[in-house]
Design an enzyme around this catalytic site. Structure first.
Site, short mmCIF file in Angstrom:
data_model
loop_
_atom_site.label_atom_id
_atom_site.label_comp_id
_atom_site.label_asym_id
_atom_site.label_seq_id
_atom_site.Cartn_x
_atom_site.Cartn_y
_atom_site.Cartn_z
N ASN A 1 49.71 27.09 50.66
CA ASN A 1 50.45 27.80 51.73
C ASN A 1 50.14 29.30 51.80
O ASN A 1 50.49 29.96 52.78
CB ASN A 1 51.97 27.60 51.58
CG ASN A 1 52.42 26.21 51.99
OD1 ASN A 1 53.41 25.68 51.50
ND2 ASN A 1 51.70 25.57 52.91
N ARG B 1 48.55 30.82 54.99
CA ARG B 1 49.29 31.09 56.23
C ARG B 1 49.35 32.60 56.51
O ARG B 1 48.99 33.40 55.65
CB ARG B 1 50.70 30.52 56.12
CG ARG B 1 50.62 29.02 55.95
CD ARG B 1 51.94 28.36 56.09
NE ARG B 1 51.72 26.92 56.04
CZ ARG B 1 52.54 26.01 56.48
NH1 ARG B 1 53.68 26.38 57.01
NH2 ARG B 1 52.25 24.74 56.41
N ARG C 1 50.51 11.65 53.63
CA ARG C 1 49.74 12.03 52.44
C ARG C 1 50.63 12.84 51.50
O ARG C 1 51.68 13.34 51.92
CB ARG C 1 48.49 12.81 52.83
CG ARG C 1 48.75 14.01 53.67
CD ARG C 1 47.49 14.76 54.08
NE ARG C 1 47.87 15.82 54.98
CZ ARG C 1 47.93 15.72 56.30
NH1 ARG C 1 47.54 14.60 56.88
NH2 ARG C 1 48.33 16.72 57.04
N LEU C 2 50.15 12.99 50.26
CA LEU C 2 50.95 13.70 49.26
C LEU C 2 50.67 15.20 49.21
O LEU C 2 51.48 15.97 48.70
CB LEU C 2 50.73 13.10 47.86
CG LEU C 2 51.39 11.74 47.61
CD1 LEU C 2 51.03 11.22 46.23
CD2 LEU C 2 52.91 11.84 47.75
N SER C 3 49.51 15.61 49.72
CA SER C 3 49.17 17.04 49.77
C SER C 3 49.42 17.76 48.44
O SER C 3 50.08 18.81 48.41
CB SER C 3 49.95 17.74 50.90
OG SER C 3 49.62 17.18 52.13
N THR D 1 50.52 25.72 46.67
CA THR D 1 49.46 26.69 46.32
C THR D 1 48.54 26.92 47.52
O THR D 1 47.84 27.93 47.57
CB THR D 1 48.64 26.18 45.11
OG1 THR D 1 48.31 24.80 45.32
CG2 THR D 1 49.40 26.30 43.81
N ASP E 1 58.22 18.58 55.63
CA ASP E 1 57.16 18.93 56.58
C ASP E 1 57.70 18.92 58.02
O ASP E 1 58.58 18.13 58.36
CB ASP E 1 56.02 17.92 56.44
CG ASP E 1 54.72 18.45 57.02
OD1 ASP E 1 54.67 19.65 57.39
OD2 ASP E 1 53.76 17.68 57.10
N GLY E 2 57.13 19.80 58.85
CA GLY E 2 57.45 19.77 60.27
C GLY E 2 58.28 20.95 60.77
O GLY E 2 58.66 20.99 61.93
N ASN E 3 58.52 21.93 59.88
CA ASN E 3 59.32 23.09 60.30
C ASN E 3 58.63 23.86 61.43
O ASN E 3 59.28 24.28 62.39
CB ASN E 3 59.51 24.07 59.13
CG ASN E 3 60.35 23.48 58.02
OD1 ASN E 3 60.97 22.44 58.19
ND2 ASN E 3 60.37 24.14 56.88
C1 FPP Z 1 56.29 22.66 55.86
O1 FPP Z 1 56.43 22.65 57.25
C2 FPP Z 1 57.28 23.54 55.26
C3 FPP Z 1 57.00 24.61 54.46
C4 FPP Z 1 55.64 24.99 54.06
C5 FPP Z 1 58.07 25.50 53.94
C6 FPP Z 1 59.29 24.78 53.52
C7 FPP Z 1 60.40 25.75 53.39
C8 FPP Z 1 61.69 25.52 53.68
C9 FPP Z 1 62.24 24.23 54.11
C10 FPP Z 1 62.73 26.57 53.63
C11 FPP Z 1 62.70 27.49 52.50
C12 FPP Z 1 62.83 26.87 51.17
C13 FPP Z 1 63.88 27.05 50.37
C14 FPP Z 1 63.85 26.52 48.99
C15 FPP Z 1 65.09 27.73 50.81
P1 FPP Z 1 55.26 23.27 58.12
O2 FPP Z 1 55.50 24.72 58.27
O3 FPP Z 1 53.94 22.92 57.51
O4 FPP Z 1 55.44 22.54 59.50
P2 FPP Z 1 54.30 22.10 60.51
O5 FPP Z 1 53.47 21.06 59.81
O6 FPP Z 1 55.06 21.56 61.66
O7 FPP Z 1 53.52 23.33 60.86
#
Ligand code: FPP
Length: 230
Positions: free
Chosen positions: A64, A67, A184-186, A62, A16-18
């Site tokens: 996501n 988005r 949380r486990l979401s 499921t 989480d956190g990307n």
């Molecule tokens: C959650 O962070 C992350 C995701 C929903 C996607 C995760 C995907 C990757 C790490 C890369 C692709 C995967 C593979 C297997 C190559 P968020 O987007 O919810 O972050 P935020 O809470 O800061 O918005």
């Protein structure tokens, strides 16, 4: 004398956190996922070096699908690229790649790349890399129950359910890690997490370092030492 570091057999990550990582830099969210994929690669490598046998990752839930189409497309493009480049190398190196979740509805190219790697690596046994893609824990349980009902059975037990999960033949995660400070486990591995140690860390997923992984192992070791004791 310092107690020995305990390495979990199965570690699972909620990455989480990307999005926040990208936002902090004024970049579109997809750059956060791109950086997140690099960290995933590093974590697989370090877990392998440490002796972890099973690594699970929540890559797409499921939920996501809610988005923006642009973000969804970028995640699936990234997964396809990751499968063709990184996962293919894992397969050659003897790792087994598994997917949990309904990948039948993924864009065709992404699905085909994943199926190819799962098939190519199915007899490998060095380390299992298990990717949750279009995965939801509740849906997994419902599917398992429906499958059992379709077999004409009207009584179930825990082993039967476990055997019908995507993780059949895998031990439950010893530890589940979630990054970014959310606690949380979401909908992640709901059945399998019954006895998992839960570790929540504040770092955003793309900021995770090898040192953080070892801090996670240390925390896990401490928790294990207390297990069953007063
Ligand atoms: C959650 O962070 C992350 C995701 C929903 C996607 C995760 C995907 C990757 C790490 C890369 C692709 C995967 C593979 C297997 C190559 P968020 O987007 O919810 O972050 P935020 O809470 O800061 O918005």
């Amino acid at each position: 004398m310092e107690d020995k570091l305990k390495i979990p057999r199965h570690i699972a990550f909620i990455m989480d956190g990307n999005g926040r990582w990208a936002k902090k830099r004024g970049l579109p969210r997809k750059f956060g996922h791109k950086e997140g994929a690099k960290v995933l690669r590093m974590i697989v490598e370090e877990c392998k070096n440490a002796g972890v046998e099973y690594c699970s990752f929540y890559a797409f839930s499921t939920e996501n699908w809610k988005r923006s189409q642009d973000e969804i497309d970028s995640i699936f493009d990234l997964i396809k690229k990751f499968a063709d480049e990184e996962l293919d190398k894992y397969a050659d190196a003897g790792y087994k790649v598994k997917c949990m979740g309904d990948i039948s509805v993924l864009p065709e190219e992404t699905r085909n790349s994943l199926i190819k790697i799962v098939e190519k690596s199915k007899n490998n046994n060095k380390m299992i890399v298990n990717l949750g893609i279009n995965y939801g824990g509740r849906a997994e349980i419902v599917n398992a129950v429906n499958y059992i009902l379709s077999q004409g059975l009207n009584k179930i037990d825990e082993q039967m359910l476990s055997d019908c999960m995507y993780t059949c033949n895998m031990p439950d995660p010893d530890v589940i890690v979630r990054t970014s400070g959310e606690k949380r486990l979401s909908n992640f591995m709901l059945w399998q997490s019954a006895y998992s140690e839960l570790i929540f860390i504040d770092d955003l997923w793309p900021d995770l370092k090898k040192e953080t992984l070892y801090k996670i192992f240390e925390e896990y070791s401490k928790r294990n030492r207390r297990f069953g004791k007063e």
